[in-house]
Write a protein that holds these residues in place. Structure first.
Motif, PDB file in Angstrom:
ATOM      1  N   ALA A 229     -69.358 -81.122-112.638  1.00 20.37           N
ATOM      2  CA  ALA A 229     -68.199 -80.228-112.583  1.00 20.37           C
ATOM      3  C   ALA A 229     -68.516 -78.841-113.130  1.00 20.37           C
ATOM      4  O   ALA A 229     -68.002 -77.837-112.627  1.00 20.37           O
ATOM      5  N   GLU A 230     -69.334 -78.793-114.157  1.00 17.71           N
ATOM      6  CA  GLU A 230     -69.713 -77.520-114.796  1.00 17.71           C
ATOM      7  C   GLU A 230     -71.234 -77.439-114.860  1.00 17.71           C
ATOM      8  O   GLU A 230     -71.839 -77.761-115.884  1.00 17.71           O
ATOM      9  N   PRO A 231     -71.888 -77.032-113.788  1.00 23.24           N
ATOM     10  CA  PRO A 231     -73.352 -77.000-113.773  1.00 23.24           C
ATOM     11  C   PRO A 231     -73.902 -76.111-114.881  1.00 23.24           C
ATOM     12  O   PRO A 231     -73.287 -75.113-115.257  1.00 23.24           O
ATOM     13  N   PRO A 232     -75.057 -76.462-115.416  1.00 28.25           N
ATOM     14  CA  PRO A 232     -75.685 -75.614-116.438  1.00 28.25           C
ATOM     15  C   PRO A 232     -76.103 -74.285-115.835  1.00 28.25           C
ATOM     16  O   PRO A 232     -76.213 -74.148-114.607  1.00 28.25           O
ATOM     17  N   PRO A 233     -76.332 -73.265-116.665  1.00 28.80           N
ATOM     18  CA  PRO A 233     -76.738 -71.958-116.143  1.00 28.80           C
ATOM     19  C   PRO A 233     -77.970 -72.074-115.245  1.00 28.80           C
ATOM     20  O   PRO A 233     -78.893 -72.839-115.522  1.00 28.80           O
ATOM     21  N   GLY A 234     -77.942 -71.325-114.168  1.00 25.33           N
ATOM     22  CA  GLY A 234     -79.053 -71.357-113.231  1.00 25.33           C
ATOM     23  C   GLY A 234     -78.595 -70.981-111.833  1.00 25.33           C
ATOM     24  O   GLY A 234     -77.463 -70.545-111.613  1.00 25.33           O
ATOM     25  N   ARG A 235     -79.474 -71.154-110.864  1.00 22.36           N
ATOM     26  CA  ARG A 235     -79.194 -70.731-109.496  1.00 22.36           C
ATOM     27  C   ARG A 235     -77.995 -71.456-108.913  1.00 22.36           C
ATOM     28  O   ARG A 235     -77.174 -70.857-108.208  1.00 22.36           O
ATOM     29  N   TRP A 236     -77.874 -72.777-109.180  1.00 21.99           N
ATOM     30  CA  TRP A 236     -76.779 -73.519-108.573  1.00 21.99           C
ATOM     31  C   TRP A 236     -75.435 -73.099-109.155  1.00 21.99           C
ATOM     32  O   TRP A 236     -74.463 -72.950-108.415  1.00 21.99           O
ATOM     33  N   ARG A 237     -75.384 -72.881-110.460  1.00 23.56           N
ATOM     34  CA  ARG A 237     -74.135 -72.421-111.061  1.00 23.56           C
ATOM     35  C   ARG A 237     -73.752 -71.048-110.512  1.00 23.56           C
ATOM     36  O   ARG A 237     -72.578 -70.796-110.218  1.00 23.56           O
ATOM     37  N   ASP A 238     -74.732 -70.176-110.369  1.00 23.42           N
ATOM     38  CA  ASP A 238     -74.464 -68.854-109.802  1.00 23.42           C
ATOM     39  C   ASP A 238     -73.953 -68.984-108.367  1.00 23.42           C
ATOM     40  O   ASP A 238     -73.033 -68.265-107.955  1.00 23.42           O
ATOM     41  N   GLN A 239     -74.561 -69.892-107.610  1.00 24.39           N
ATOM     42  CA  GLN A 239     -74.129 -70.101-106.228  1.00 24.39           C
ATOM     43  C   GLN A 239     -72.692 -70.632-106.172  1.00 24.39           C
ATOM     44  O   GLN A 239     -71.871 -70.167-105.381  1.00 24.39           O
ATOM     45  N   GLN A 240     -72.366 -71.583-107.040  1.00 23.83           N
ATOM     46  CA  GLN A 240     -71.017 -72.145-107.067  1.00 23.83           C
ATOM     47  C   GLN A 240     -69.985 -71.075-107.410  1.00 23.83           C
ATOM     48  O   GLN A 240     -68.919 -71.015-106.793  1.00 23.83           O
ATOM     49  N   GLN A 241     -70.301 -70.240-108.385  1.00 24.36           N
ATOM     50  CA  GLN A 241     -69.366 -69.192-108.760  1.00 24.36           C
ATOM     51  C   GLN A 241     -69.207 -68.179-107.629  1.00 24.36           C
ATOM     52  O   GLN A 241     -68.087 -67.727-107.341  1.00 24.36           O
ATOM     53  N   ALA A 242     -70.313 -67.838-106.989  1.00 22.76           N
ATOM     54  CA  ALA A 242     -70.252 -66.882-105.880  1.00 22.76           C
ATOM     55  C   ALA A 242     -69.448 -67.454-104.716  1.00 22.76           C
ATOM     56  O   ALA A 242     -68.657 -66.748-104.079  1.00 22.76           O
ATOM     57  N   LEU A 243     -69.628 -68.745-104.430  1.00 20.24           N
ATOM     58  CA  LEU A 243     -68.877 -69.381-103.353  1.00 20.24           C
ATOM     59  C   LEU A 243     -67.392 -69.451-103.673  1.00 20.24           C
ATOM     60  O   LEU A 243     -66.544 -69.294-102.790  1.00 20.24           O
ATOM     61  N   LEU A 244     -67.073 -69.710-104.939  1.00 15.83           N
ATOM     62  CA  LEU A 244     -65.666 -69.756-105.342  1.00 15.83           C
ATOM     63  C   LEU A 244     -65.017 -68.391-105.137  1.00 15.83           C
ATOM     64  O   LEU A 244     -63.928 -68.293-104.541  1.00 15.83           O
ATOM     65  N   GLU A 245     -65.663 -67.351-105.632  1.00 18.86           N
ATOM     66  CA  GLU A 245     -65.102 -66.014-105.487  1.00 18.86           C
ATOM     67  C   GLU A 245     -65.013 -65.617-104.016  1.00 18.86           C
ATOM     68  O   GLU A 245     -64.023 -65.007-103.583  1.00 18.86           O
ATOM     69  N   GLU A 246     -66.028 -65.974-103.256  1.00 24.76           N
ATOM     70  CA  GLU A 246     -66.017 -65.688-101.821  1.00 24.76           C
ATOM     71  C   GLU A 246     -64.864 -66.423-101.136  1.00 24.76           C
ATOM     72  O   GLU A 246     -64.140 -65.834-100.310  1.00 24.76           O
ATOM     73  N   GLY A 247     -64.670 -67.674-101.490  1.00 23.39           N
ATOM     74  CA  GLY A 247     -63.594 -68.447-100.888  1.00 23.39           C
ATOM     75  C   GLY A 247     -62.225 -67.868-101.195  1.00 23.39           C
ATOM     76  O   GLY A 247     -61.343 -67.828-100.337  1.00 23.39           O
ATOM     77  N   CYS A 248     -62.040 -67.415-102.424  1.00 28.11           N
ATOM     78  CA  CYS A 248     -60.752 -66.812-102.805  1.00 28.11           C
ATOM     79  C   CYS A 248     -60.509 -65.521-102.025  1.00 28.11           C
ATOM     80  O   CYS A 248     -59.403 -65.283-101.530  1.00 28.11           O
ATOM     81  N   ARG A 249     -61.549 -64.691-101.919  1.00 28.57           N
ATOM     82  CA  ARG A 249     -61.407 -63.447-101.158  1.00 28.57           C
ATOM     83  C   ARG A 249     -61.112 -63.728 -99.690  1.00 28.57           C
ATOM     84  O   ARG A 249     -60.221 -63.109 -99.083  1.00 28.57           O
ATOM     85  N   ASN A 250     -61.861 -64.652 -99.109  1.00 22.84           N
ATOM     86  CA  ASN A 250     -61.709 -64.934 -97.686  1.00 22.84           C
ATOM     87  C   ASN A 250     -60.359 -65.559 -97.369  1.00 22.84           C
ATOM     88  O   ASN A 250     -59.730 -65.220 -96.360  1.00 22.84           O
ATOM     89  N   THR A 251     -59.930 -66.467 -98.220  1.00 20.86           N
ATOM     90  CA  THR A 251     -58.632 -67.107 -97.989  1.00 20.86           C
ATOM     91  C   THR A 251     -57.512 -66.084 -98.048  1.00 20.86           C
ATOM     92  O   THR A 251     -56.601 -66.080 -97.212  1.00 20.86           O
ATOM     93  N   ALA A 252     -57.564 -65.211 -99.043  1.00 23.55           N
ATOM     94  CA  ALA A 252     -56.536 -64.180 -99.165  1.00 23.55           C
ATOM     95  C   ALA A 252     -56.564 -63.247 -97.951  1.00 23.55           C
ATOM     96  O   ALA A 252     -55.509 -62.892 -97.401  1.00 23.55           O
ATOM     97  N   ALA A 253     -57.751 -62.851 -97.520  1.00 26.21           N
ATOM     98  CA  ALA A 253     -57.853 -61.939 -96.377  1.00 26.21           C
ATOM     99  C   ALA A 253     -57.326 -62.584 -95.106  1.00 26.21           C
ATOM    100  O   ALA A 253     -56.611 -61.944 -94.315  1.00 26.21           O
ATOM    101  N   LEU A 254     -57.675 -63.846 -94.887  1.00 26.17           N
ATOM    102  CA  LEU A 254     -57.183 -64.539 -93.698  1.00 26.17           C
ATOM    103  C   LEU A 254     -55.667 -64.670 -93.735  1.00 26.17           C
ATOM    104  O   LEU A 254     -54.978 -64.420 -92.744  1.00 26.17           O
TER     105      LEU A 254
END
Length: 284
Positions: A229-254
């Motif tokens: 649920a809470e990945p340790p710091p690293g590439r995967w955690r960065d990817q998850q956070q980026a995907l979350l922010e991207e999803g929020c932006r995209n959903t709002a825009a749509l």
């Protein structure tokens, strides 16, 4: 195991309106056979797993469905107007909280089951993981980047049109641009899946070898779930956070690009979800 059960339960609660009550009420049976495909339960484990799944559903019906209905009501209030990415992320965080509540409740039963597993069952789990990985490779890694984008576009289009109705040419183009610009990396996702699978196998093999107490097993299982649920710091955690922010932006825009009639369709869909949940709660 608790995480898998939690995902199944929430997915049913937010699933297709026409089938939600049937799917939800049949979750113990469906979940049992799904889990059995991973672990091949023996004659002693089988009735216990069935009973625990039934109890989990009863708890979820009484405690979690009203909370999910409340979230749907809030979403319904937002649907007629425009929304911000922050509002979408708040809703996503609250859904995640409901998922984690289920996993927390299921931890004791999950630990008891984990302690009962045999080496042969862990071999079955490893084979199932290998089969899943082969399927993932075929569906995602063996495709060209263009094919991956098209697959994701088709998935998002189906989900969006199920909610809003048919999208216009301009709306479809926006969705296609969002997919093309996504930070989604199937190779990174595959590496993370494999790592978590190996961690799960090592954890369960440790239970077989060391015979920890139920409290120790639950603590270890909880720690594993938290790492997922809470990945340790690293590439995967960065990817998850980026995907979350991207999803929020995209959903709002749509959403903000939809018409009044499409938003009305979304409101009707949310109202139907709420009615199904109301009837499920009343049926307990």
């Amino acid at each position: 195991m608790a995480r898998i059960i939690g995902v199944l339960l929430l997915a049913a609660a937010l699933g297709a309106c026409s089938a939600i009550r049937l799917a939800y009420n049949n979750l113990p049976t469906v979940s049992y056979w799904w889990l059995d495909g991973y672990l091949d339960f023996d004659s002693e484990q089988a009735p216990k797993v069935r009973d625990e799944l039934a109890q989990l559903l009863d708890w979820h019906r009484q405690n979690e469905l009203p909370r999910i209905a409340s979230l749907l009501q809030e979403a319904q209030a937002l649907a007629p107007g425009e929304v911000t990415p922050a509002q979408v992320c708040i809703m996503a965080d609250r859904i995640r909280e409901r998922l984690l509540a289920v996993t927390d409740h299921a931890e004791t039963a999950g630990a008891q089951l984990a302690l009962s597993l045999t080496a042969a069952q862990l071999q079955q789990l490893e084979r199932k993981y290998a089969k899943n990985n082969a399927t993932y490779r075929k569906e995602w890694l063996d495709r060209t980047p263009a094919q991956v984008q098209e697959k994701r576009y088709d998935q998002f289009l189906d989900r969006t049109e199920d909610f809003y109705g048919r999208l216009s040419t301009e709306q479809r183009e926006l969705l296609r641009q969002q997919v093309a610009q996504s930070v989604f990396d199937p190779k990174l996702a595959d590496a993370e899946r494999r790592q978590r699978q190996q961690e799960a196998l090592a954890l369960l093999r440790g239970f077989v070898a060391d015979k920890p107490t139920p409290a120790e097993a639950r603590a270890a299982l909880h720690a594993y779930i938290q790492r997922v649920a809470e990945p340790p710091p690293g590439r995967w955690r960065d990817q998850q956070q980026a995907l979350l922010e991207e999803g929020c932006r995209n959903t709002a825009a749509l959403h903000n690009g939809t018409t009044a009639s499409q938003r009305a369709q979304a409101v009707r869909r949310l109202q139907a979800y709420q009615e199904d949940l109301r009837q499920l709660v009343a049926a307990r």
